[in-house]
Write an enzyme that holds these catalytic residues in place. Structure first.
Site, PDB file in Angstrom:
ATOM      1  N   ARG A 183       0.917  -1.284  -0.206  1.00 29.99           N
ATOM      2  CA  ARG A 183       0.031  -0.039   0.012  1.00 29.99           C
ATOM      3  C   ARG A 183       0.878   1.170  -0.169  1.00 29.99           C
ATOM      4  O   ARG A 183       1.128   1.983   0.916  1.00 29.99           O
ATOM      5  CB  ARG A 183      -0.837  -0.015   1.200  1.00 29.99           C
ATOM      6  N   ASP A 223       2.368   4.967  -0.134  1.00 31.15           N
ATOM      7  CA  ASP A 223       1.820   6.450   0.148  1.00 31.15           C
ATOM      8  C   ASP A 223       1.662   7.261  -1.043  1.00 31.15           C
ATOM      9  O   ASP A 223       2.149   6.943  -2.129  1.00 31.15           O
ATOM     10  CB  ASP A 223       3.066   6.958   1.033  1.00 31.15           C
ATOM     11  N   ARG A 247      10.667   5.284   3.767  1.00 28.64           N
ATOM     12  CA  ARG A 247      10.983   6.896   3.868  1.00 28.64           C
ATOM     13  C   ARG A 247      11.567   7.427   4.993  1.00 28.64           C
ATOM     14  O   ARG A 247      12.344   8.252   4.990  1.00 28.64           O
ATOM     15  CB  ARG A 247       9.845   7.751   3.433  1.00 28.64           C
TER      16      ARG A 247
END
Lengths: 238, 238
Positions: free
Chosen positions: B46, B48, B191
């Site tokens: 999933r 971002d 990230r």
């Protein structure tokens, strides 16, 4: 100054009247705002709508004595992120980005199938082209030839002769890349050359038809310039 | 199916109510239109908002008996050009793109300075980071660790333990690339990891502070996830 841009959303390099957004227009607007004087810049290559640049060069004259580092930094902070001035330096008044250039190098990036990611910066052959054959055509281009068949330009006083010093296809990862260097280029010339080579490489045009274009200046009506997304003004030499 | 997308203009992978444009939402809308039945797809990762994918995998069940080649071709002709289904095949009913995956690989592409062209698909360190040091941090990540400090996720029943099988930085042309493979990833984990390594590589965070995050689960308040533009879901393995 040296300039890099993602040409996707611009109507080409050259300033245009009205609300048409062009790279030259954006840079002139920003430099005018910073220096508080009207600024007119000369670019080495007038790239078409949608064409990108890694190493466009432009020159301009201003009365402003602002340090160049500060001018470049301010300009980049005001320019859209798809246009970056990558360097700036003072030159003799006799320097003109276009007329002083001795050669320009363009690169065309080609994919064999469309990609959600790479297609922003590449054209597509929709199939596997014969790159060996395309390199035979590229070799033909080297030297001084009349490229009238590969341009939509109405010939100006300089005519349609160009001297090509390098022209070849090479592989780079997922891409086929065409590198061409010449003293000058006619309008849309690289895109017509690439389109012609792809047509031959995909078996839709013969090698003879292509070489005849170089000799008699006629262009098959079906030949349209290759997708500007794949084209980069790569380097200008002085 | 395997999917490639330029995530720049999407609010992430996951379907959302209302007019929010997501990758899953776009694909479900198009497959629903082609098969004339409601289609719900499960993605392996999933991603971002703003994150890209080269090798996202999604599975779905339909009653339609349309040949897969035709379904894929129709879907690609209706999808925006920034989403491409690159392959499609039939799988056993027990297959689930997310739960059947054994590992995911992400890559983060980093530039040292902003670029008009490359910044669409890269983050930026705004300076030269110490990549040798960053690779020492990357090596620490291999193995099973609690990555709670590197996620904004509220821990679900699976907790915050992940097993990383590879993590390293390498050079690719103008870019530094971070490649990481793990059995699972927490929300925004790559990230946060990349942001932490860049902070150390640029001398703004110490190696000890970084390694402490892995041990005690606390995160410096100043650490924000790296720019999603540089992140790609690269490959899912089964």
């Amino acid at each position: 100054m040296q300039i890099e841009y993602d040409g996707t959303d611009y109507s080409g390099w050259q300033r245009q009247p009205g609300d048409v957004v062009t790279v030259q227009g954006e840079i002139e607007r920003v430099l005018g705002r910073i220096t508080q004087e009207p600024v007119s810049i000369d670019g080495a290559g007038r790239t078409d709508r949608g064409v990108h640049a890694r190493g466009q060069v432009a020159s301009f004259a201003v009365a402003s004595e602002m340090p160049l580092g500060r001018m470049m930094h301010s300009a980049n902070s005001l320019l859209p992120s798809t246009i970056r001035i990558t360097s700036m330096r003072q030159v003799p008044e006799s320097f003109h980005a276009r007329f002083s250039a001795t050669s320009r190098e363009y690169r065309y990036v080609l994919l064999e199938r469309p990609s959600a990611i790479d297609s922003r910066f590449a054209g597509c052959s929709h199939g596997k082209p014969d790159v060996v054959l395309m390199n035979r055509l590229a070799a033909m281009l080297v030297g001084t030839h009349d490229f009238a068949a590969f341009s939509k330009e109405t010939p100006d006083q300089q005519g349609t002769l160009c001297t090509v010093t390098e022209a070849r296809w090479y592989r780079s990862g997922r891409f086929h890349v065409f590198r061409i260097e010449a003293n000058r280029f006619l309008r849309s010339m690289v895109r017509f050359l690439v389109a012609g080579m792809i047509e031959v490489g995909m078996g839709r045009l013969s090698e003879e038809e292509f070489s005849r274009m170089l000799v008699d200046g006629g262009r098959p009506a079906s030949l349209v310039p290759a997708d500007p997304a794949g084209l980069f003004l790569w380097k200008v030499r002085y």
